[in-house]
Design an enzyme around this catalytic site. Structure first.
Site, PDB file in Angstrom:
ATOM      1  N   ALA A  15      40.291  -0.733  -9.940  1.00  0.00           N
ATOM      2  CA  ALA A  15      39.019  -0.561 -10.962  1.00  0.00           C
ATOM      3  C   ALA A  15      37.820   0.068 -10.509  1.00  0.00           C
ATOM      4  CB  ALA A  15      38.861  -1.812 -11.726  1.00  0.00           C
ATOM      5  N   GLU A  35      31.863  -3.186  -1.009  1.00  0.00           N
ATOM      6  CA  GLU A  35      32.973  -4.203  -1.082  1.00  0.00           C
ATOM      7  C   GLU A  35      32.565  -5.376  -0.151  1.00  0.00           C
ATOM      8  OE1 GLU A  35      36.147  -4.496  -2.053  1.00  0.00           O
ATOM      9  OE2 GLU A  35      36.048  -6.220  -0.698  1.00  0.00           O
ATOM     10  N   ASN A  43      43.113  -7.039  -3.780  1.00  0.00           N
ATOM     11  CA  ASN A  43      44.419  -7.416  -4.263  1.00  0.00           C
ATOM     12  C   ASN A  43      45.117  -5.985  -4.659  1.00  0.00           C
ATOM     13  OD1 ASN A  43      44.967  -9.996  -4.473  1.00  0.00           O
ATOM     14  ND2 ASN A  43      44.170 -10.337  -6.440  1.00  0.00           N
ATOM     15  N   GLY A  49      53.283  -1.730  -5.947  1.00  0.00           N
ATOM     16  CA  GLY A  49      52.920  -0.367  -5.918  1.00  0.00           C
ATOM     17  C   GLY A  49      53.569   0.079  -7.530  1.00  0.00           C
ATOM     18  N   ARG A 294      57.149 -12.897 -17.445  1.00  0.00           N
ATOM     19  CA  ARG A 294      56.439 -13.500 -16.070  1.00  0.00           C
ATOM     20  C   ARG A 294      56.428 -15.067 -16.422  1.00  0.00           C
ATOM     21  NH1 ARG A 294      52.483  -9.802 -12.821  1.00  0.00           N
ATOM     22  NH2 ARG A 294      54.180  -8.553 -11.611  1.00  0.00           N
ATOM     23  N   GLU A 434      40.639  -7.211 -13.026  1.00  0.00           N
ATOM     24  CA  GLU A 434      41.046  -8.240 -13.505  1.00  0.00           C
ATOM     25  C   GLU A 434      39.887  -9.426 -13.455  1.00  0.00           C
ATOM     26  OE1 GLU A 434      43.516  -9.913 -10.082  1.00  0.00           O
ATOM     27  OE2 GLU A 434      43.595 -11.824 -10.710  1.00  0.00           O
TER      28      GLU A 434
HETATM   29  P1  ADP Z   1      40.896  -4.887  -9.424  1.00  0.00           P
HETATM   30  O1  ADP Z   1      42.592  -4.841  -9.338  1.00  0.00           O
HETATM   31  O2  ADP Z   1      40.650  -5.615 -10.698  1.00  0.00           O
HETATM   32  O3  ADP Z   1      40.553  -3.666  -9.224  1.00  0.00           O
HETATM   33  P2  ADP Z   1      40.896  -6.214  -6.838  1.00  0.00           P
HETATM   34  O4  ADP Z   1      41.170  -7.376  -6.367  1.00  0.00           O
HETATM   35  O5  ADP Z   1      41.897  -5.183  -6.297  1.00  0.00           O
HETATM   36  O6  ADP Z   1      40.592  -5.998  -8.426  1.00  0.00           O
HETATM   37  O7  ADP Z   1      39.491  -5.625  -6.099  1.00  0.00           O
HETATM   38  C1  ADP Z   1      38.379  -6.348  -6.162  1.00  0.00           C
HETATM   39  C2  ADP Z   1      37.548  -6.018  -4.843  1.00  0.00           C
HETATM   40  O8  ADP Z   1      36.292  -6.584  -5.009  1.00  0.00           O
HETATM   41  C3  ADP Z   1      38.186  -6.772  -3.766  1.00  0.00           C
HETATM   42  O9  ADP Z   1      38.332  -5.966  -2.586  1.00  0.00           O
HETATM   43  C4  ADP Z   1      36.978  -7.863  -3.361  1.00  0.00           C
HETATM   44  O10 ADP Z   1      37.059  -7.949  -1.712  1.00  0.00           O
HETATM   45  C5  ADP Z   1      35.914  -7.168  -3.936  1.00  0.00           C
HETATM   46  N1  ADP Z   1      34.842  -8.098  -4.149  1.00  0.00           N
HETATM   47  C6  ADP Z   1      34.922  -9.646  -4.628  1.00  0.00           C
HETATM   48  N2  ADP Z   1      33.825 -10.108  -4.887  1.00  0.00           N
HETATM   49  C7  ADP Z   1      33.033  -9.346  -4.363  1.00  0.00           C
HETATM   50  C8  ADP Z   1      31.520  -9.317  -4.049  1.00  0.00           C
HETATM   51  N3  ADP Z   1      30.871 -10.407  -4.332  1.00  0.00           N
HETATM   52  N4  ADP Z   1      30.983  -8.401  -3.729  1.00  0.00           N
HETATM   53  C9  ADP Z   1      31.612  -7.125  -3.256  1.00  0.00           C
HETATM   54  N5  ADP Z   1      33.037  -7.100  -3.381  1.00  0.00           N
HETATM   55  C10 ADP Z   1      33.587  -8.027  -4.014  1.00  0.00           C
END
Ligand code: ADP
Length: 467
Positions: A15, A35, A43, A49, A294, A434
């Site tokens: 996202a 990040e 995730n 993939g 699921r 998510e």
């Molecule tokens: P999506 O699939 O919705 O894009 P992901 O879980 O793949 O979600 O990515 C969310 C990202 O946001 C992860 O890399 C996570 O480490 C990061 N994240 C979560 N909380 C924070 C925060 N407080 N500050 C910065 N990054 C964050």
């Protein structure tokens, strides 16, 4: 202010990266992704993939009849009355755009499109790496090429709002080390156009998930990246946003109890479910449609118990002659997540399964392959056509793990975050992926998170650039 950007994005999964790339496509000159972990991708890197897109050139090449309407209908069914037709339609209609976007970034898809549970058409496009990393890494590279600032170890702590309630920036912990909550220094970052929260789910926030669903205790495994602690969700709730469906937490029915995290078993079982059977060890018989949605499968799997009520994971029995066509077989065998057996007798002996019913079940199943009809559970048999369940067999145990939070913060079709008090957008605040809730309802279909995260990342970017 210590720092300032035109568009501020929190989180570097599908996202967040889609939002960054689309912002630049919409003319943004100064975009930043913060990040919190030491690695990008969250995730989004931890999956097989696969992404369900409709109307792609690849589907057309394989003469697959499909449409956004068909995909939304499947998703609404799985959502059991709680999914949002409006938001699912936004996502499905952007499917081909997002497929192209990932290809523009450099992702390469396998020619083979996959049949996954609950879908009425074959639509799961899979990158050659068979991992979300095959989408994340090219997107990250592209974002950087486009001049997006990308930094790790920067944790989003709070939203900063002006007197009228508009989100004008964020407080960030710079130099943060995961697990050390007071590490790093606090900086205030101004967001000229707006903030996009893309922080993912809360599968690893055990207190929060167990508060929503008491069965999800610390002992229940989780496929997520450790950073999935719900930070963005909690902060947006503090700002008055509307939480939706937080108790709808999905467990992955393809997980193995013989490894940690997402693991190799998921890839193996995902590949093999269409032409393989799942067996209850007490009865030697099937107990589910192996490609049902699921939730249906996870709920049935978790009911497999021994006579004392202890978990007694089911067995996925796959024919080696087909399983060997996917590299996941080598991995599961190497890491003792699955085992090879020369005969039905050997399986029965090893796992203490009654032999006669197991033999009968396999014979019956092979009959269904001939007739193309599964009278036991009504499974779609097209992907099993001609793939007889004959020895040698590869067997994996199945036990669900916490995988995906369908619940999250409420957004509208423009990815604007809605306030609980008014039902209206909180100005300057957008969310995607998510961290948002209410799209999938009770149960998300497989390979539908990636397209949704990408699509709403795109939508959030378009909205922030209009703001
Ligand atoms: P999506 O699939 O919705 O894009 P992901 O879980 O793949 O979600 O990515 C969310 C990202 O946001 C992860 O890399 C996570 O480490 C990061 N994240 C979560 N909380 C924070 C925060 N407080 N500050 C910065 N990054 C964050």
């Amino acid at each position: 202010w210590d720092d300032e950007h035109e568009v501020v994005i929190i989180g570097s999964g599908f996202a967040g990266l889609a939002a960054a790339i689309e912002s630049t496509r919409q003319g943004a000159k100064d975009v930043a992704i913060f990040e919190k972990m030491a690695m990008f991708g969250g995730n989004s890197t931890l999956n097989a993939g696969q992404a369900c897109f409709t109307g792609t050139a690849l589907q057309k090449k394989h003469n697959i009849q499909d449409s956004p309407e068909m995909m939304v209908a499947d998703q609404l069914k799985s959502g059991r009355g709680y999914a949002s037709k409006e938001l699912l339609t936004v996502s499905a209609e952007l499917g081909d755009y997002c497929y192209q976007l990932t290809k523009d970034c450099g992702s390469v898809y396998r020619d083979h499109i996959i049949t996954t549970g609950g879908h009425s058409a074959t639509r799961a496009h899979q990158v050659v790496e068979r991992s979300g990393a095959g989408i994340i890494q090219p997107m990250l590279k592209t974002a950087r090429k486009l001049g997006v600032k990308t930094v790790t170890r920067h944790k989003f702590e709070h939203l900063i709002r002006d007197k009228k309630g508009r989100v004008i920036g964020v407080q960030i912990r710079k130099g943060y080390h995961f697990g050390h909550e007071d590490s790093g220094e606090i900086i205030n970052v101004k967001a000229q156009r707006g903030v996009i929260i893309a922080t993912g789910g809360f599968g690893y926030n055990i207190a929060l998930r167990q508060a929503q669903d008491p069965t999800l205790t610390a002992e229940v495994g989780c496929t997520n990246a450790k950073g999935a602690t719900g930070d963005g969700l909690i902060e947006m709730m503090a700002a008055g946003a509307t939480p939706l469906h937080l108790a709808f937490i999905q467990s992955g029915p393809w997980a193995s109890p013989d490894e940690g995290g997402f693991g190799y078993g998921a890839g193996f079982s995902l590949y093999n479910f269409p032409h393989s059977i799942a067996i209850d060890r007490n009865t030697g018989q099937r107990f589910m449609n192996e490609i049902a949605d699921r939730k249906t499968r996870a709920d049935l799997e978790i009911q497999r118990r021994d006579k004392d009520g202890n978990p007694n994971p089911a067995l996925l029995i796959a024919p080696k002659h087909e399983a060997k066509n996917d590299p996941s077989m080598e991995h599961v065998l190497e890491y003792n997540v699955a085992w090879e057996f020369e005969s039905v007798e050997a399986i029965a002996k090893h796992f203490d399964v009654p032999l006669k019913p197991l033999k009968q079940q396999i014979a019956d199943w092979n009959g269904y392959i001939d007739t193309g009809v599964d009278p036991q559970f009504g499974k779609r048999m097209d992907a099993a056509r001609g793939v007889k369940l004959t020895p040698p067999f590869i067997v994996q145990r199945l036990w669900p793990k916490v995988h995906y939070c369908q619940g999250g913060i409420q957004i509208n079709r423009k990815a604007e975050v809605l306030a609980a008090k008014t039902g209206k957008p909180i100005p300057g605040l957008f969310a995607a992926g998510e961290v948002t809730g209410g799209i999938h309802g009770v149960s998300r279909l497989g390979a539908c998170a990636t397209p949704e995260c990408l699509a709403f990342g795109v939508v959030a970017a378009r909205s922030v650039m209009e703001a």
